[in-house]
Design an enzyme around this catalytic site. Structure first.
Site, PDB file in Angstrom:
ATOM      1  N   HIS A   1       0.790  -1.229   0.000  1.00  0.00           N
ATOM      2  CA  HIS A   1       0.000   0.000   0.000  1.00  0.00           C
ATOM      3  C   HIS A   1       0.827   1.287   0.000  1.00  0.00           C
ATOM      4  O   HIS A   1       0.408   2.293  -0.549  1.00  0.00           O
ATOM      5  CB  HIS A   1      -1.001   0.008   1.158  1.00  0.00           C
ATOM      6  CG  HIS A   1      -0.396   0.087   2.527  1.00  0.00           C
ATOM      7  ND1 HIS A   1       0.152  -1.009   3.164  1.00  0.00           N
ATOM      8  CD2 HIS A   1      -0.274   1.115   3.399  1.00  0.00           C
ATOM      9  CE1 HIS A   1       0.582  -0.645   4.357  1.00  0.00           C
ATOM     10  NE2 HIS A   1       0.349   0.643   4.525  1.00  0.00           N
ATOM     11  N   ASP A   2       2.004   1.270   0.605  1.00  0.00           N
ATOM     12  CA  ASP A   2       2.790   2.508   0.690  1.00  0.00           C
ATOM     13  C   ASP A   2       4.136   2.418  -0.025  1.00  0.00           C
ATOM     14  O   ASP A   2       5.052   3.190   0.282  1.00  0.00           O
ATOM     15  CB  ASP A   2       3.025   2.884   2.155  1.00  0.00           C
ATOM     16  CG  ASP A   2       1.900   3.742   2.724  1.00  0.00           C
ATOM     17  OD1 ASP A   2       1.141   4.332   1.928  1.00  0.00           O
ATOM     18  OD2 ASP A   2       1.770   3.813   3.964  1.00  0.00           O
TER      19      ASP A   2
ATOM     20  N   LYS B   1       6.202   5.485  -1.398  1.00  0.00           N
ATOM     21  CA  LYS B   1       7.000   6.402  -0.575  1.00  0.00           C
ATOM     22  C   LYS B   1       8.492   6.281  -0.876  1.00  0.00           C
ATOM     23  O   LYS B   1       9.272   7.146  -0.489  1.00  0.00           O
ATOM     24  CB  LYS B   1       6.742   6.130   0.908  1.00  0.00           C
ATOM     25  CG  LYS B   1       5.367   6.617   1.365  1.00  0.00           C
ATOM     26  CD  LYS B   1       5.181   6.432   2.867  1.00  0.00           C
ATOM     27  CE  LYS B   1       3.833   6.996   3.318  1.00  0.00           C
ATOM     28  NZ  LYS B   1       3.631   6.816   4.775  1.00  0.00           N
TER      29      LYS B   1
ATOM     30  N   HIS C   1       2.567   9.869  -3.241  1.00  0.00           N
ATOM     31  CA  HIS C   1       3.073   8.493  -3.068  1.00  0.00           C
ATOM     32  C   HIS C   1       2.036   7.472  -3.536  1.00  0.00           C
ATOM     33  O   HIS C   1       2.400   6.355  -3.921  1.00  0.00           O
ATOM     34  CB  HIS C   1       3.459   8.233  -1.608  1.00  0.00           C
ATOM     35  CG  HIS C   1       2.331   7.886  -0.688  1.00  0.00           C
ATOM     36  ND1 HIS C   1       1.581   8.851  -0.044  1.00  0.00           N
ATOM     37  CD2 HIS C   1       1.808   6.694  -0.299  1.00  0.00           C
ATOM     38  CE1 HIS C   1       0.658   8.257   0.703  1.00  0.00           C
ATOM     39  NE2 HIS C   1       0.778   6.950   0.565  1.00  0.00           N
TER      40      HIS C   1
ATOM     41  N   HIS D   1      -6.082   3.994  -1.188  1.00  0.00           N
ATOM     42  CA  HIS D   1      -6.257   3.654   0.225  1.00  0.00           C
ATOM     43  C   HIS D   1      -6.340   4.878   1.129  1.00  0.00           C
ATOM     44  O   HIS D   1      -6.572   4.745   2.335  1.00  0.00           O
ATOM     45  CB  HIS D   1      -5.151   2.697   0.707  1.00  0.00           C
ATOM     46  CG  HIS D   1      -3.795   3.313   0.833  1.00  0.00           C
ATOM     47  ND1 HIS D   1      -2.976   3.545  -0.250  1.00  0.00           N
ATOM     48  CD2 HIS D   1      -3.103   3.738   1.925  1.00  0.00           C
ATOM     49  CE1 HIS D   1      -1.842   4.083   0.160  1.00  0.00           C
ATOM     50  NE2 HIS D   1      -1.889   4.210   1.475  1.00  0.00           N
ATOM     51  N   HIS D   2      -6.210   6.084   0.563  1.00  0.00           N
ATOM     52  CA  HIS D   2      -6.414   7.309   1.333  1.00  0.00           C
ATOM     53  C   HIS D   2      -7.706   8.028   0.932  1.00  0.00           C
ATOM     54  O   HIS D   2      -7.942   9.162   1.362  1.00  0.00           O
ATOM     55  CB  HIS D   2      -5.223   8.260   1.171  1.00  0.00           C
ATOM     56  CG  HIS D   2      -4.018   7.852   1.967  1.00  0.00           C
ATOM     57  ND1 HIS D   2      -3.986   7.885   3.348  1.00  0.00           N
ATOM     58  CD2 HIS D   2      -2.808   7.384   1.570  1.00  0.00           C
ATOM     59  CE1 HIS D   2      -2.803   7.472   3.760  1.00  0.00           C
ATOM     60  NE2 HIS D   2      -2.072   7.152   2.706  1.00  0.00           N
TER      61      HIS D   2
ATOM     62  N   ASP E   1      -5.224   0.014   7.727  1.00  0.00           N
ATOM     63  CA  ASP E   1      -4.070   0.901   7.882  1.00  0.00           C
ATOM     64  C   ASP E   1      -4.294   1.893   9.028  1.00  0.00           C
ATOM     65  O   ASP E   1      -3.408   2.120   9.862  1.00  0.00           O
ATOM     66  CB  ASP E   1      -3.822   1.643   6.568  1.00  0.00           C
ATOM     67  CG  ASP E   1      -2.523   2.428   6.564  1.00  0.00           C
ATOM     68  OD1 ASP E   1      -1.570   2.017   7.252  1.00  0.00           O
ATOM     69  OD2 ASP E   1      -2.458   3.458   5.862  1.00  0.00           O
TER      70      ASP E   1
END
Length: 428
Positions: free
Chosen positions: A261-262, A265, A290, A316-317, A368
């Site tokens: 998911h990240d 970054k 990101h 996901h944000h 998350d």
């Protein structure tokens, strides 16, 4: 050996099972299905499967089943989450199996201490632990324990199935037919597990690389989020009565996609990623990039996993109610962003809303945030479980999908058990 027709039928069944297992990409999901399949092939009532942790020289439980105990629970409810490991040595049955790479067939665990080996000279070095039976009220009788190995002989784990049953449900020993079929099965699925293991290694190296850049994104955080995501989906899928084949395919991809998911970054400059204090509007826009940068890693899309990982990275944000606090929104073309230049124009920051947000992204968003609230961050202390659950409930229909929040709350105690099990002592 059974009659030729029965033997042929059993081998065909195993070939079909192995073909389906070969489609699974995540090792944890694969181990779960290997165990379920082994119980089905040998008509076993229970069992466990363990992975070998080479650095610690231990076996770690990955999944267990007990159909007698499961039948006492309401539909969709799981048995308690188990988390333990033990050293690979000659004292335990599974430990000895991993150490010797030998199959161990025990007709009756309660009389095992009375047996001697084939030469009738030395008693077996391992013993059966009665503690689990005493705690659960279950009675273990027959046991079949087999090693799972790579093609080069390296041990990957141990498969143990318990209490073979006849056609009437009576507990019987695992006969020579059962041992033959399960040994054959374990050899073949060991190769399938090896392939999935190597795939997992590639994903985890990518995640680890991102973690080197952002200390908050530890391996434990990523592992917890992916585990939470699958548990939330399982309860949601049971409630929604999603067909089993669809459920299995989705949760397999979800476990790996959630870990990614990240990963975007990795392309955010240190001056922003590790900045102490609040970000400027421009810095925040770069940080929000990101999501796009992570999605670009999985472009072009060549598999269901690529598509889900891309959805999770990108969305996901997003906020369920379409709040402008969610990002990045609708992106028709990822474009080409140089490192530190992923500043999204306003027209590309219109957030998705409700069910337009891909399901996997909605699930990971919840998993998350749950993990972030329960753990220390540079800007906050860990929240208590009660505070966290209250906050998530307050965001139902706002930040989070209300159906997923309902599923989340139904398994809150299980999630807390997983959180405890997957949190290293220095982070607890």
């Amino acid at each position: 050996m059974k009659h030729n027709d029965e033997h042929t039928k059993k081998l065909k069944q195993m070939t079909q099972i192995e073909r389906e297992l070969g489609k699974i990409k995540d090792t944890d999901i694969l181990l779960e299905n290997i165990l379920i399949s082994a119980c089905k092939i040998a008509n076993a009532d229970a069992g466990s499967i363990y992975s070998y942790e080479e650095e610690e020289n231990t076996l770690k439980i990955r999944y267990s089943v007990n159909y007698t105990q499961q039948a006492r629970l309401a539909p969709g409810v799981k048995l308690p989450y188990l988390a333990f490991s033990f050293p690979v040595n000659s004292e335990t049955i599974c430990g000895y199996c991993a150490m010797s790479k030998q199959t161990i067939n025990i007709p009756d665990a309660y009389t095992m201490s009375e047996w001697e080996d084939e030469e009738h000279t030395v008693k077996r070095p391992y013993h059966f632990s009665f503690a689990t039976d005493l705690t659960s009220g279950y009675h273990t009788t027959s046991m079949l324990t087999l090693p799972l190995t790579m093609t080069n002989g390296k041990i990957l784990g141990v498969l143990q199935i318990i209490n073979a049953q006849d056609a009437k449900g009576n507990i019987i020993p695992f006969d020579t037919d059962a041992e033959f079929y399960i040994s054959h099965f374990a050899t073949n699925v060991g190769q399938i597990y090896e392939y999935a293991y190597l795939t997992k290694q590639l994903i985890e190296r990518l995640v680890r690389m991102a973690g080197y850049r952002d200390p908050k994104e530890t391996g434990a955080h990523v592992e917890r989020v992916s585990s939470f995501a699958v548990e939330i989906y399982d309860r949601y899928a049971a409630t929604m009565e999603i067909p089993e084949n669809e459920r299995n395919r989705f949760r397999d991809n979800l476990k790996l996609a959630a870990k990614s998911h990240d990963v975007g970054k990795v392309a955010i400059p240190d001056v922003i990623l590790k900045k102490q204090g609040p970000l400027t509007d421009e810095e925040r826009a770069v940080m929000q990039g990101h999501t796009i940068l992570g999605a670009q890693i999985f472009d072009p899309v060549e598999s269901e996993l690529d598509k889900m990982a891309q959805d999770v990275c990108m969305h996901h944000h997003a906020y369920y109610d379409g709040s402008p606090r969610g990002y990045p929104g609708i992106i028709d073309n990822f474009g080409s962003f140089e490192q530190g230049q992923a500043i999204l124009p306003p027209e590309q920051r219109k957030p998705l809303k409700g069910k337009d947000i891909p399901l996997a992204a909605r699930i990971v968003a919840l998993a998350d945030v749950y993990d972030a609230l329960r753990h220390l961050r540079s800007y906050k202390k860990p929240w208590t479980a009660e505070e966290t659950f209250q906050e998530i409930q307050s965001q139902s229909g706002k930040q989070f999908d209300p159906d997923l929040v309902e599923a989340f709350m139904q398994i809150s105690s299980r999630l807390e058990a997983i959180n405890k099990a997957l949190t290293p002592e220095d982070e607890a």
